[in-house]
Design a protein around this motif. Structure first.
Motif, PDB file in Angstrom:
ATOM      1  N   GLN A 136       5.556   8.344   0.496  1.00 45.12           N
ATOM      2  CA  GLN A 136       4.195   9.167   0.881  1.00 45.12           C
ATOM      3  C   GLN A 136       3.064   8.476  -0.193  1.00 45.12           C
ATOM      4  N   PHE A 137       3.476   8.393  -1.471  1.00 47.09           N
ATOM      5  CA  PHE A 137       2.426   8.078  -2.549  1.00 47.09           C
ATOM      6  C   PHE A 137       2.363   6.462  -2.339  1.00 47.09           C
TER       7      PHE A 137
ATOM      8  N   SER B  36       1.303   0.213  -4.272  1.00 42.48           N
ATOM      9  CA  SER B  36       1.825   0.419  -3.197  1.00 42.48           C
ATOM     10  C   SER B  36       3.184  -0.203  -2.810  1.00 42.48           C
TER      11      SER B  36
ATOM     12  N   THR C 137      -3.495   3.258   1.542  1.00 48.15           N
ATOM     13  CA  THR C 137      -4.757   3.673   2.115  1.00 48.15           C
ATOM     14  C   THR C 137      -6.102   3.848   1.375  1.00 48.15           C
TER      15      THR C 137
ATOM     16  N   THR D  86       2.207   4.888   0.711  1.00 46.27           N
ATOM     17  CA  THR D  86       1.239   5.230   1.983  1.00 46.27           C
ATOM     18  C   THR D  86      -0.227   5.370   1.063  1.00 46.27           C
ATOM     19  N   LEU D  87      -0.189   6.445   0.500  1.00 49.17           N
ATOM     20  CA  LEU D  87      -1.484   6.748  -0.126  1.00 49.17           C
ATOM     21  C   LEU D  87      -2.156   5.728  -0.839  1.00 49.17           C
TER      22      LEU D  87
END
Length: 830
Positions: free
Chosen positions: A361-362, A490, A368, A364-365
């Motif tokens: 999730q991090f 990422s 993004t 992907t953050l």
């Protein structure tokens, strides 16, 4: 005929569909029946009623019933909605029992409920006070009944009432832990050893309620007790089986003194059954039969041996009919079982997946965020350019044409020609800095009555325009830099998440094989831990006796492991006398296909102590070898600090796993934003993969490097500005496939620029490399540095650093030592 053939084709398909529907219907009915059974036992309280009924019948020492109040108290505290069912079941059991204690049970239950109401009103922690409440209620009820029936309280009655109340006190604490295990549909946590014993005490107490039940001379409590021992011996092994036998036999012997020998029989049978559990259910059953024969002859003298054997056979028959799923569910909560280990591994796998999911999730953050900082260079460029021209000309006309009396003629009647002419003046100013075209000036003077003023305004405005454009470019470059850095983070976090999710398998069998093989040749090995058995990525740790520094691990154990694993194994790390018993801790790993041997020679300007050049050679954890030279601007301590800090930053970023181009951009960003002084540094970086010998060269403001391959010299160069000058630049990466025997020669500009009398310095360096008579890296570095200094007549006019790296195939230092009857180790291949 056609109809007959079609019918023959349809009939088998129809039978298959009917069969599938029948299976689906049957499985659905079984699932529904299972859910209904669970609802009856757990939600409706049938299980509580059955346990309460049997505990109401239970009695020890021929007159004491210490199980009633503890069970009611535990249900009252844990399942209050089932307390009424428990009370009725206890009274029903007492009513149908042979001990005739129905009056005591009713009075004790009434007194307990009354006391519990009083205690609940004045005491906050009622659970801690529960055993004392049970003790008081039992004591009061027993002594009260004795006084009413006999008119006096004898010492014997007082003693027995105290024993009963004391047992109730202890059983209350036991039942508080064990009742939830039989009244809950799912047990969330594995059982501790204390909880297992408490559960056995509860089950054995329930069995005492079957005392007196006899079917064809077969005593029911003996069959149930042996069945319980079989179950736990099969699930938990000898330790659990013997413990269950002792506890169950003790409680049964308290209920019936004639059953005292049962404790020995159950304990011995549990021990034998646990030892024979590898023989599956049959082995455990044989253990019970052997224990029954031995202890039965001793306890009964052979008179009732037939009945005892019949009871054991009945227990074995029930045990054989017990579903494997039920035994598996119980085994998941018993420490030490395979099912328990799988349950723990599943729990750890869930934790691992949750952690990896959060890291993803991090990742992907950050990805993004990187995309949000990215700017597309092709988006709205024509419109932006036209808008900027309009803004530019509007600022010029505001200062010049706005107060002119001919503005209406120029900008209303002749708008196109005026706009085009001023646009040409703007373009001329951008290209040359001022308007120099005489043709353009003459045309403009014909159109405008204040030509000089307008041209001066355009030139003045052009300075602001350039400043704005530069600022916009810097913002775009900064955004792109941040986007690249976020994307690099990422990727690192994504790789880390994948690394977390890699399945870590146990290698117990391989560890035992390896341990047996090494001990079989006389080596003192304490333990072996295998972390990875993938080919080319083996990781093994072990403890061995201290060898006084004779190199036993490198010379003997590693070659033996090489023979076992069929690939070269080397010592990765060694810690002498690491363990309290004096044993050393050794780490082994797979040998890399290639090794790098380096030689370094450097000297400071004028022979000074501090050089402005810094260098570093480091083997990264990902199987890569990094060689870097950084040259700080100027000489002396300040230049040394600049170059050294550049390498330190780069080394930390590379060790974190970030790709080298992103790492260099990140370091450049830090250096360019950290200070306003014009202190810059170059960087010459080579990343060599030790598995395939591919090399990536990143040259930031540095001079060319050279590869000597036999009689051939290959130049490696790239054009990049020094680090710290601008915030954003494109890193030019050059890749080259190295071969065994290649010499990689990297140098600072002090080496390359030293011969002042030589015009073509590249050819001079090539000739010097070709004339080398040695291939030893350190000798090459020393010889080249000496020749460079001699070419300058002994004068050292700049800092000089040269690093020579030789690529070699990794030839093991010690040959593999074959073992007699070498075991075959099963492992995954990469």
């Amino acid at each position: 005929m056609i109809r007959k053939a079609a019918k023959e084709m349809i009939e088998p398909a129809r039978s298959v569909m009917v069969h599938e529907r029948l299976i689906s219907f049957t499985s659905g009915m079984l699932t529904k029946a299972g859910k209904t059974t669970q609802a009856i036992f757990y939600q409706w309280g049938l299980l509580v009623a059955v346990v309460g009924f049997l505990l109401g019948r239970a009695m020890i020492l021929s007159e004491l019933t210490p199980f009633v109040l503890p069970f009611l108290a535990a249900v009252y505290m844990l399942k209050r909605e089932k307390a009424g069912i428990a009370a009725l079941a206890l009274m029903a059991g007492a009513l149908t029992s042979y001990h005739g204690s129905i009056a005591f049970v009713i009075v004790a239950i009434f007194l307990y409920v009354l006391m519990q109401k009083v205690v609940g009103r004045y005491v906050d922690k009622t659970t801690k006070a529960l055993p004392y409440t049970v003790f008081a209620a039992s004591m009061t009820a027993r002594l009260g009944l004795v006084f009413i029936l006999e008119g006096t309280i004898t010492n014997y009655a007082l003693m027995m009432a105290t024993v009963e109340a004391g047992l109730s006190f202890i059983l209350t604490m036991i039942f508080l832990q064990s009742v939830p295990l039989v009244t809950s549909r799912k047990v969330k946590q594995p059982l501790r050893n204390e909880e297992i014993v408490c559960l056995i005490i509860l089950l054995a107490s329930v069995m005492t309620g079957t005392v007196g039940w006899v079917i064809y001379d077969v005593t029911v409590e003996h069959v149930l007790a042996r069945y319980l021992v079989l179950i736990f011996a099969f699930v938990g092994g000898a330790a659990i089986g013997s413990t269950v036998g002792v506890v169950t036999g003790l409680i049964l012997s308290l209920a019936s003194v004639a059953s005292l020998y049962q404790m020995s029989l159950l304990a011995f049978s549990g021990l034998l059954g646990g030892l024979l559990k590898d023989g599956k259910k049959i082995g455990v059953g044989i253990g019970l039969l052997v224990g029954t024969l031995l202890i039965g002859l001793y306890g009964e003298g052979g008179t009732n041996l037939g009945v005892t054997l019949l009871e054991s056979l009945a227990a074995i028959a029930i045990f054989m009919l017990t579903p494997r799923d039920l035994i598996g569910k119980l085994a998941r909560y018993i420490p030490g079982t395979t099912e328990y280990s799988k349950e723990q591994q599943q729990y750890l796998r869930k934790i691992r997946d949750v952690t990896a999911g959060r890291v993803e999730q991090f990742s992907t953050l950050f990805q993004t965020l990187s995309q949000s900082f990215q700017t597309s260079p092709d988006t709205d460029i024509p419109e932006d350019a036209e808008r900027e021209v309009d803004y530019f000309l509007s600022n010029v006309t505001e200062k010049t044409c706005q107060t002119c009396f001919k503005k209406e003629k120029c900008w209303v009647q002749n708008f196109s020609s005026t706009y085009e002419s001023m646009q040409k003046l703007m373009k001329e100013t951008e290209e040359r800095g001022e308007v120099t075209s005489q043709l353009l000036l003459s045309e403009w003077k014909k159109q405008c009555i204040k030509p000089e003023k307008v041209i001066q305004a355009i030139e003045h405005e052009h300075g602001h325009f350039q400043a704005n454009q530069k600022l916009k470019r810097q913002v775009l470059e900064s955004r792109k830099l941040v986007a690249d850095q976020l994307l690099g983070v990422s990727r690192v976090m994504g790789d880390f998440a994948k690394e977390i999710q890699k399945e870590k398998q146990a290698h117990h069998h391989q560890e035992e094989q390896m341990l047996e093989a090494l001990r079989g040749v006389g080596l003192e090995v304490g333990h072996i831990d295998i972390y990875n058995l993938e080919k080319g990525n083996i990781e093994i740790e072990m403890s061995i006796s201290f060898d006084q520094g004779h190199g036993q691990a490198e010379k003997i154990i590693a070659p033996m492991l090489s023979d076992l694993l069929k690939e070269t194994i080397v010592v990765k790390a060694e810690q002498a006398s690491y363990y309290p018993n004096g044993y050393s801790h050794i780490s082994f790993s797979s040998a890399k296909k290639f090794v790098i041997e380096t030689g370094i020679a450097n000297v400071a300007k004028g022979g000074a102590y501090v050089s402005g050049d810094s260098y570093s050679t480091i083997e990264l954890g990902a199987g890569k070898y990094a060689i870097a030279i950084s040259d700080g601007m100027g000489n002396g301590e300040r230049a040394h600090l600049e170059s050294n800090e550049t390498l330190q930053l780069l080394q930390k970023v590379l060790q974190s796993g970030i790709e080298e181009t992103v790492a260099i951009k990140s370091v450049n960003s830090v250096l360019s934003l950290r200070t306003t002084d014009e202190i810059f540094s170059t960087l010459d970086l080579a990343m060599i993969d030790l598995q395939d010998a591919t090399a990536r060269f990143l040259k930031i403001g540095s001079i060319p490097s050279f590869i000597k391959r036999g009689d051939k010299v290959i130049k490696i160069e790239a054009s990049n500005l020094p680090m710290g000058i601008i915030q954003e630049f494109d890193v030019d990466v050059v890749s080259e496939q190295l071969k065994p025997g290649d010499l990689l020669i990297m140098m600072s500009d002090g080496i390359f620029e030293a011969p002042k009398h030589v015009e073509n310095k590249e050819m001079w360096v090539r000739r010097m490399i070709n004339e080398l008579d040695t291939t030893d890296p350190q000798q090459v570095a020393d010889v080249m540095l000496e020749k460079v200094i001699r070419s300058g007549r002994g004068m050292i006019e700049d800092d000089m650093t040269i690093i020579v790296a030789e690529v070699k195939r990794n030839t093991p230092k010690w040959a593999a030592i074959p073992l007699y009857k070498s075991p075959k180790l099963l492992r995954k291949r990469a």
